[in-house]
Scaffold this motif. Sequence first.
Motif, PDB file in Angstrom:
ATOM      1  N   ASP A   1      18.550  -0.197 -47.844  1.00 41.11           N
ATOM      2  CA  ASP A   1      17.584  -1.126 -48.338  1.00 41.11           C
ATOM      3  C   ASP A   1      16.295  -1.128 -48.463  1.00 41.11           C
ATOM      4  O   ASP A   1      15.592  -1.982 -48.414  1.00 41.11           O
ATOM      5  CB  ASP A   1      17.942  -2.020 -49.122  1.00 41.11           C
ATOM      6  N   GLY A   2      15.236  -0.740 -47.038  1.00 41.78           N
ATOM      7  CA  GLY A   2      14.560  -0.824 -47.208  1.00 41.78           C
ATOM      8  C   GLY A   2      14.391  -1.858 -45.336  1.00 41.78           C
ATOM      9  O   GLY A   2      15.612  -1.405 -44.196  1.00 41.78           O
ATOM     10  N   PHE A   3      13.244  -1.860 -44.668  1.00 45.52           N
ATOM     11  CA  PHE A   3      13.401  -1.994 -42.549  1.00 45.52           C
ATOM     12  C   PHE A   3      12.464  -3.270 -42.040  1.00 45.52           C
ATOM     13  O   PHE A   3      11.612  -3.861 -43.395  1.00 45.52           O
ATOM     14  CB  PHE A   3      12.100  -1.043 -42.349  1.00 45.52           C
ATOM     15  N   ARG A   4      12.932  -3.630 -41.108  1.00 47.26           N
ATOM     16  CA  ARG A   4      12.171  -4.505 -40.856  1.00 47.26           C
ATOM     17  C   ARG A   4      10.991  -3.757 -39.738  1.00 47.26           C
ATOM     18  O   ARG A   4      11.499  -2.768 -39.072  1.00 47.26           O
ATOM     19  CB  ARG A   4      13.352  -5.241 -39.514  1.00 47.26           C
ATOM     20  N   LEU A   5       9.911  -3.657 -39.889  1.00 48.62           N
ATOM     21  CA  LEU A   5       9.449  -2.766 -38.610  1.00 48.62           C
ATOM     22  C   LEU A   5       8.241  -3.504 -37.712  1.00 48.62           C
ATOM     23  O   LEU A   5       7.765  -4.056 -37.476  1.00 48.62           O
ATOM     24  CB  LEU A   5       7.678  -2.710 -40.122  1.00 48.62           C
ATOM     25  N   ASP A   6       9.170  -2.979 -36.695  1.00 50.49           N
ATOM     26  CA  ASP A   6       8.951  -3.801 -35.043  1.00 50.49           C
ATOM     27  C   ASP A   6       7.465  -3.452 -34.900  1.00 50.49           C
ATOM     28  O   ASP A   6       7.259  -2.720 -34.689  1.00 50.49           O
ATOM     29  CB  ASP A   6       9.991  -3.106 -34.253  1.00 50.49           C
ATOM     30  N   ALA A   7       6.699  -4.174 -34.178  1.00 54.67           N
ATOM     31  CA  ALA A   7       5.897  -5.002 -33.815  1.00 54.67           C
ATOM     32  C   ALA A   7       4.665  -3.684 -34.561  1.00 54.67           C
ATOM     33  O   ALA A   7       3.921  -3.111 -33.108  1.00 54.67           O
ATOM     34  CB  ALA A   7       5.899  -3.783 -31.946  1.00 54.67           C
ATOM     35  N   LEU A   8       5.023  -4.166 -35.863  1.00 57.88           N
ATOM     36  CA  LEU A   8       3.958  -2.892 -36.397  1.00 57.88           C
ATOM     37  C   LEU A   8       2.605  -3.917 -35.870  1.00 57.88           C
ATOM     38  O   LEU A   8       1.586  -2.691 -36.410  1.00 57.88           O
ATOM     39  CB  LEU A   8       4.114  -3.352 -37.761  1.00 57.88           C
ATOM     40  N   ALA A   9       2.216  -4.884 -35.423  1.00 57.39           N
ATOM     41  CA  ALA A   9       1.224  -5.012 -35.562  1.00 57.39           C
ATOM     42  C   ALA A   9       0.080  -4.284 -34.151  1.00 57.39           C
ATOM     43  O   ALA A   9      -0.794  -4.538 -34.376  1.00 57.39           O
ATOM     44  CB  ALA A   9       0.769  -6.379 -35.011  1.00 57.39           C
TER      45      ALA A   9
END
Length: 569
Positions: A203-211
Amino acid sequence: MDKQHTVMTWWKKAIGYIIYPSAFKDSNGDGIGDLQGIISKLDYLKDLGVDLLWICPFFKSPMDDNGYDVSDYQKVDPRFGDNDDFDLLIKEAHVRGIRIIIDFVLNHTSDEHPWFIEAKNNPNSPKREYYLMLPPKYVDGNMMPPNNWKGFFSTSTWSYDEQSNLYYMHIFSKKMPDVNWSNPDLRNEYYALARYYLDKGVDGFRLDALAHLARDLSFSDSRVALDENGLAFDMNRYSNRPELFDYMREFKDRVFAHYDCVTIGEVGGGISPEQSLKLSGYENGSISMVFNFDTAWENGAYDSVTKKDEELVTNVVKLKTNFDRWYQACDGKAWMPLYWDNHDHPRVLSQYGSVKYRKESAKMLITTLLFMYGTPFIYYGDEIGMSNVDYTDIDDFNDVSARNYLAENKDKYDLATLLRFLRRTSRLNARTPMQWSNEKYAGFSTVTPSQKVNGNYLEVNVEDQQKDEDSILNYYKKAIALRKQEDIAKSVIFGKFSFVDIANNDVICYVHEGSRPLLLIANFRDHETRFPIKFKIKRTLLHNYGEELFEKGVVALRPFECYLFEVDC
Ligand code: NOJ
């Protein structure tokens, strides 16, 4: 105000729960938590009332950073099960009305990922452009890394690869080479992977280290102060740079916009709330929300190596002002996630609460979190009041960031000082096995767990708390059920939020206006304090002590006491 603010999406209503898979439940007796273990606890999670799981990485990995070093994005690591378990987990969660977001590691791969192996081996391979590989610099005939940048795990951001005679960049461990988002082919790989997961049903993502996806591609030396090894910790060179926002907009156009998914970017690295709107703003944003770090570490534990325990005091005013800053920037313009702790932080009970007042402070902390502006994320084990580790052996802190920290500091401090520091700051504090019962190994496994169980499991565990009406666990259930009530959820999601007496050093007090106006009063101290109430109280919705103590419009608060009132606004 953007009109999307008035839309009640499923993820605004959701109650999130974070699972660190290796520590949640071992189903096959190898001492490591796994996907079947999570499946076996879905009924427990449904009963708790959570309906959105963020599961930390469980894909194939040499486990240098416990799964954040992925060597195959499309294969479940055998220690966690297999791809059929993954499919079953999604199916069984959905049957129970629980959604799942996975942790998508986009900033780096493992050095054992086939892309990196090919990049090293074959100078003509397009995969070389997937990474940031630069020739050495020579100073007085000595071979040096391309620049002086320092990464997050206490080392240079560069490691030398003999095969290619190049340095490769890594802001985390040297086994986690950073990928090159300026390369369109690399970006396409990640878009295809995102579609693969979404088509599977996540259902989606936690986007790791996106910054950190965009870097200063000039790779020039940083001018910030150098450490004793001549390294500059200058996050600006690889955090929140302008190209990041373009990459994410493309990601949205190519993938996210075509699915009903939620996307939450991890944006440490000093992003400002205003800047974050470029990612999560309703208008022109590309993802649903961003996790910032600004309400973590407000007891001074970070960098506290020489401090005594008594010197660590929660800065309640700072907590409030930081939250307020984010709220003011996001109100009507973006939605936010809320959390006290996760797998990268110590346990919140040991930070802002108290082991001595475990029950009171755990209940107070969840009440404070649940009714603020945002989607709350509960970290596994907080619902029973799990706390920092009691390890007395430094070798038990077996984590790449702790190991690198020790290597860097072993000659500066004595062992007792380092141990005290890790017991209050290490990520391992929050990675111990879930305490399911008072049986051996806390009911987590039938064999010695790969990560040592916290010795307090005899007093702090799920099974005992299920039987105790006044337990932390049962309070969580009550509080979550209340937060999910339609009219309460509407107040929290759409109602105007404001702190009352933001300058008060001890108490967090806020009002959430709306169809059912709410007033929260929470004492963050282990001593008594008094707080005036200027609102007309209609009824008490939640309270973590027995008797209610008021006197002429003033509430007398005992250690960590809290109230959630319904009021007239
Ligand atoms: C952030 C994750 O939360 C952390 O656990 C990990 O070490 C780094 N990103 C690298 O992936």
